[in-house]
Design an enzyme around this catalytic site. Structure first.
Site, PDB file in Angstrom:
ATOM      1  CG  HIS A 109      19.343  97.098 -78.306  1.00  0.00           C
ATOM      2  ND1 HIS A 109      18.180  97.493 -77.558  1.00  0.00           N
ATOM      3  CD2 HIS A 109      20.420  96.786 -76.969  1.00  0.00           C
ATOM      4  CE1 HIS A 109      18.596  97.532 -76.396  1.00  0.00           C
ATOM      5  NE2 HIS A 109      19.652  97.182 -76.102  1.00  0.00           N
ATOM      6  CG  ASP A 129      18.224  98.717 -73.014  1.00  0.00           C
ATOM      7  OD1 ASP A 129      18.528  97.128 -73.047  1.00  0.00           O
ATOM      8  OD2 ASP A 129      19.013  99.244 -74.079  1.00  0.00           O
ATOM      9  CE1 TYR A 184      26.824  89.223 -69.408  1.00  0.00           C
ATOM     10  CE2 TYR A 184      26.475  91.637 -70.087  1.00  0.00           C
ATOM     11  CZ  TYR A 184      26.976  90.109 -70.584  1.00  0.00           C
ATOM     12  OH  TYR A 184      27.544  89.955 -71.515  1.00  0.00           O
ATOM     13  CG  HIS A 238      23.053  95.073 -68.684  1.00  0.00           C
ATOM     14  ND1 HIS A 238      24.301  95.021 -69.393  1.00  0.00           N
ATOM     15  CD2 HIS A 238      22.184  95.096 -69.610  1.00  0.00           C
ATOM     16  CE1 HIS A 238      24.121  94.860 -70.597  1.00  0.00           C
ATOM     17  NE2 HIS A 238      22.837  95.146 -70.988  1.00  0.00           N
ATOM     18  CG  ASP A 255      22.647 101.822 -66.031  1.00  0.00           C
ATOM     19  OD1 ASP A 255      22.551 100.887 -66.603  1.00  0.00           O
ATOM     20  OD2 ASP A 255      23.242 103.092 -66.490  1.00  0.00           O
ATOM     21  CG  HIS A 256      19.583  98.805 -68.840  1.00  0.00           C
ATOM     22  ND1 HIS A 256      21.103  99.208 -68.620  1.00  0.00           N
ATOM     23  CD2 HIS A 256      19.687  98.037 -69.959  1.00  0.00           C
ATOM     24  CE1 HIS A 256      21.674  98.783 -69.779  1.00  0.00           C
ATOM     25  NE2 HIS A 256      20.867  97.991 -70.346  1.00  0.00           N
ATOM     26  CG  HIS A 283      19.624  93.928 -72.972  1.00  0.00           C
ATOM     27  ND1 HIS A 283      19.716  94.666 -74.205  1.00  0.00           N
ATOM     28  CD2 HIS A 283      19.474  92.410 -73.510  1.00  0.00           C
ATOM     29  CE1 HIS A 283      19.829  93.806 -75.314  1.00  0.00           C
ATOM     30  NE2 HIS A 283      19.626  92.393 -74.774  1.00  0.00           N
TER      31      HIS A 283
HETATM   32 ZN   LIG Z   1      19.975  96.555 -74.122  1.00  0.00          ZN
END
Ligand SMILES: [Zn+2]
Length: 256
Positions: free
Chosen positions: A197, A204, A232, A235, A237-238, A240
């Site tokens: 990022h 995301d 993972y 992660h 909830d999104h 990446h």
């Molecule tokens: Zn991310």
């Protein structure tokens, strides 16, 4: 050229002293522009190619093309944005052409460029993604691990990868909840010490209508070298996705 491009052109003309509004449906540039026999002259608010490009070409025009087809490197690959039109670029152009129903000859000519012009806004971002979506940390892209210009340029490539993925998934909206982070923004959200990022490479994604796993699975085909999703740590909830060197994919709940 997008309708935004037409409006921008109109505002330029108005600013130059044109007294009467030109009807929006009239292409203001068409009447005076010379038109070649083989292909119509096209102008675009972001970038206009001056001629066809094929394998062996090099330079800025190729680099600009590579950014636009970065989402078509083939499964598990990433296209180099190096201004050298080699076999990988040819294959990416062919995949782009196939995706949009064009003749897949791997030569970027008028039909390919016109499709790209349709797909890009005047700031060069693809029509379905914005720089603002890719940066909810600050407004000037500063404070990351690379220069602001590099971070913004990396985010542009990420957006073109997302545009390719979006098209491959049926042109349904993809939700982007964040992208670039300064070092300070990254620390404040507890990001990894060398998070992509901070380079502008990462995005995301929210579940949207596709779901986290479908997004993670599709991302493998569109130039994302880092994919982290459900299963993972951190992660669930999104999803990446990021470009950059090396490959690390992990979304165990999605079979990745
Ligand atoms: Zn991310």
């Amino acid at each position: 050229m997008s309708s935004r491009s037409a409006r921008a052109l109109l505002s330029v003309l108005t600013g130059a002293g044109l007294m009467f509004a030109v009807p929006a449906a009239t292409p203001a540039f068409a009447s005076s522009a010379p038109v070649a026999a083989a292909e119509a002259t096209v102008t675009d608010g972001c970038y206009t190619w001056s001629g066809a490009l094929s394998e062996g070409a090099s330079g800025e025009a190729v680099r600009q093309l590579q950014i636009r087809v970065a989402g078509y490197p083939g499964s598990g690959s990433q296209l180099a944005i190096d201004g050298q039109f080699g076999p990988g670029t040819k294959a990416a152009v062919q995949r782009f052409q196939s995706a949009y129903g064009l003749s897949a000859d791997g030569v970027a000519g008028a039909a390919t460029f016109n499709k790209i012009y349709e797909l890009q806004d005047d700031d060069c971002s693809p029509v379905n993604f914005t720089y603002g979506e890719l940066n909810n940390c600050n407004s000037d892209w500063s404070g990351g691990k690379v220069s602001a210009a590099t971070a913004r340029a990396n985010a542009l490539v990420t957006m073109w990868k997302l545009q390719a993925m979006r098209h491959a998934m049926g042109d349904k909206p993809i939700t982007v909840n964040g992208g670039f982070r300064s070092v300070a923004c990254n620390s404040s959200v507890g990001g990894a010490a060398n998070s992509r990022h901070m380079y502008g490479h990462a995005a995301d994604l929210g579940a949207g209508s596709q779901g986290f796993c479908a997004l993670a699975q599709a991302a493998r085909n569109h130039g994302f070298t880092e994919i982290l999703g459900p299963g993972y740590p951190g992660h669930d909830d999104h999803t990446h996705v990021a470009g950059g060197d090396g490959r690390f994919w992990s979304a165990p709940s999605c079979g990745i």
